[in-house]
Design an enzyme around this catalytic site. Structure first.
Site, PDB file in Angstrom:
ATOM      1  N   THR A 172     -19.099 -15.348  12.719  1.00 25.31           N
ATOM      2  CA  THR A 172     -18.877 -14.351  11.601  1.00 25.31           C
ATOM      3  C   THR A 172     -20.258 -14.476  10.908  1.00 25.31           C
ATOM      4  O   THR A 172     -21.023 -15.088  11.348  1.00 25.31           O
ATOM      5  CB  THR A 172     -17.782 -14.399  10.763  1.00 25.31           C
ATOM      6  OG1 THR A 172     -17.898 -15.536   9.864  1.00 25.31           O
ATOM      7  CG2 THR A 172     -16.524 -14.734  11.439  1.00 25.31           C
ATOM      8  N   TYR A 222     -18.666 -24.697  -2.123  1.00 27.74           N
ATOM      9  CA  TYR A 222     -17.554 -24.117  -1.140  1.00 27.74           C
ATOM     10  C   TYR A 222     -16.491 -24.991  -0.822  1.00 27.74           C
ATOM     11  O   TYR A 222     -15.129 -24.894  -0.865  1.00 27.74           O
ATOM     12  CB  TYR A 222     -18.418 -23.834   0.184  1.00 27.74           C
ATOM     13  CG  TYR A 222     -17.602 -23.032   1.183  1.00 27.74           C
ATOM     14  CD1 TYR A 222     -17.014 -21.668   1.070  1.00 27.74           C
ATOM     15  CD2 TYR A 222     -17.282 -23.777   2.667  1.00 27.74           C
ATOM     16  CE1 TYR A 222     -16.105 -21.301   2.069  1.00 27.74           C
ATOM     17  CE2 TYR A 222     -16.832 -23.107   3.427  1.00 27.74           C
ATOM     18  CZ  TYR A 222     -16.053 -21.944   3.321  1.00 27.74           C
ATOM     19  OH  TYR A 222     -15.172 -21.183   3.980  1.00 27.74           O
ATOM     20  N   LYS A 241     -12.311 -24.652  -1.546  1.00 27.65           N
ATOM     21  CA  LYS A 241     -11.405 -24.758  -0.435  1.00 27.65           C
ATOM     22  C   LYS A 241     -10.498 -25.903  -0.718  1.00 27.65           C
ATOM     23  O   LYS A 241      -9.218 -25.814  -0.503  1.00 27.65           O
ATOM     24  CB  LYS A 241     -11.985 -24.882   0.769  1.00 27.65           C
ATOM     25  CG  LYS A 241     -12.863 -23.661   0.980  1.00 27.65           C
ATOM     26  CD  LYS A 241     -11.960 -22.414   1.220  1.00 27.65           C
ATOM     27  CE  LYS A 241     -12.745 -21.041   1.641  1.00 27.65           C
ATOM     28  NZ  LYS A 241     -12.161 -19.866   1.884  1.00 27.65           N
ATOM     29  N   SER A 284     -10.519 -23.821   5.066  1.00 30.75           N
ATOM     30  CA  SER A 284     -11.620 -24.192   5.928  1.00 30.75           C
ATOM     31  C   SER A 284     -11.513 -25.482   6.037  1.00 30.75           C
ATOM     32  O   SER A 284     -10.737 -26.292   5.504  1.00 30.75           O
ATOM     33  CB  SER A 284     -12.969 -24.022   5.156  1.00 30.75           C
ATOM     34  OG  SER A 284     -14.201 -24.695   5.901  1.00 30.75           O
ATOM     35  N   SER A 320     -14.904  -7.320   7.503  1.00 29.42           N
ATOM     36  CA  SER A 320     -15.706  -8.021   8.437  1.00 29.42           C
ATOM     37  C   SER A 320     -14.905  -9.327   8.862  1.00 29.42           C
ATOM     38  O   SER A 320     -14.197  -9.644   8.377  1.00 29.42           O
ATOM     39  CB  SER A 320     -16.981  -8.120   7.845  1.00 29.42           C
ATOM     40  OG  SER A 320     -17.271  -8.988   6.927  1.00 29.42           O
TER      41      SER A 320
END
Length: 264
Positions: free
Chosen positions: A188, A153, A157, A140, A15
């Site tokens: 997304t 997160y 990263k 990111s 995806s």
């Protein structure tokens, strides 16, 4: 058609950015190996691509990082080589530090960092033997800047940047390249699938994500960066890009601005 005939392995290919990358690479005549946990979704992506006879589906779970060597061996056997590994798979998070259970922090690191590192280490001897290879990593903007609600997160990263900067320096003589791609907001399901403090899914799309870059456009920009073997690229809106440079040159100002972001 810079990628015609190249063998490219994409994780997180079921995806979002991974799906858009698969379509973009296939259009250029690449041979693809598509991986994620969802085999059914991977088959759907394969069938939506051009030249689908040159696409192989190989399900894997990055969280199961102790068993990724077998997946790497299987991937190499498909077309007898790998030219580019696109480490795109991962998961996000939306919760305050004070509300985030430690097992959520661990899961983010297991998937985003350790899974990616384990797969990279599994493919690295193949690249060294061939004296050629290219690691592409979807990190990111928060891999450069920590922001509210994304502590785990951002940490995962940031860790990727440290690891792959070191790897790039170590393997330069073997003609092994590393490209770090830093997305801003891309349209997304990443925010829908983000973990909240108790480890369940957020289940809704952030407004900023909804208004983000179209994945197909993002994929085309990413292919350009990969073709040019860029070391680090920011594919994001102007505010996100300016944040990266503010962090470098005006860190105190950025800190003040980030405090004002809505966190509830």
């Amino acid at each position: 058609m810079a990628f015609s005939g190249k063998v490219i392995w994409i994780t997180g290919a079921s995806s979002g950015i991974g799906k858009a990358l698969a379509r973009a690479f296939a259009k250029q005549g690449a041979k693809l190996i598509l991986s994620s946990r969802n085999k059914t979704a991977l088959e759907e992506v394969k069938n939506s691509c051009e030249n689908c006879a040159n696409i192989h589906v190989l399900p894997l779970d990055l969280e199961d990082y102790n068993n990724l060597q077998n997946k790497a061996t299987a991937a190499i056997s498909v077309f007898k080589r790998i030219d580019i590994l696109v480490n795109n798979g991962g998961i996000s998070q939306r919760s305050l530090v004070k509300d985030t259970a430690i097992n959520v922090d661990k899961r983010l690191m297991d998937i985003n960092y350790l899974g990616t590192v384990a797969l990279t280490k599994a493919i690295l001897p193949h690249f060294i033997k061939n004296k050629n290879g290219h690691f592409v990593v979807t990190t990111s903007i928060v891999g450069k800047i920590g922001t509210p609600l994304r502590s785990s997160y951002a940490a995962s990263k940031h860790a990727l940047h440290g690891f792959f900067d070191s790897l790039r320096a170590e393997q330069h003589q073997n003609k092994i390249f590393v490209t770090l791609i830093c997305p801003g907001f891309v349209r997304t399901n990443i925010s829908k699938n983000a973990l909240i403090g108790d480890g369940t899914l957020q289940g809704k799309m952030d407004m900023a994500t909804q208004n983000g870059i179209d994945p197909a456009h993002f994929a085309n920009l990413m292919l350009t960066a990969i073709k040019k073997k860029k070391e680090e690229v920011y594919i994001a809106g102007i505010k996100e890009k300016m944040g990266v440079y503010a962090k470098r040159f005006y860190p105190k100002l950025l800190s003040i601005l980030i405090r004002k972001l809505r966190v509830t």
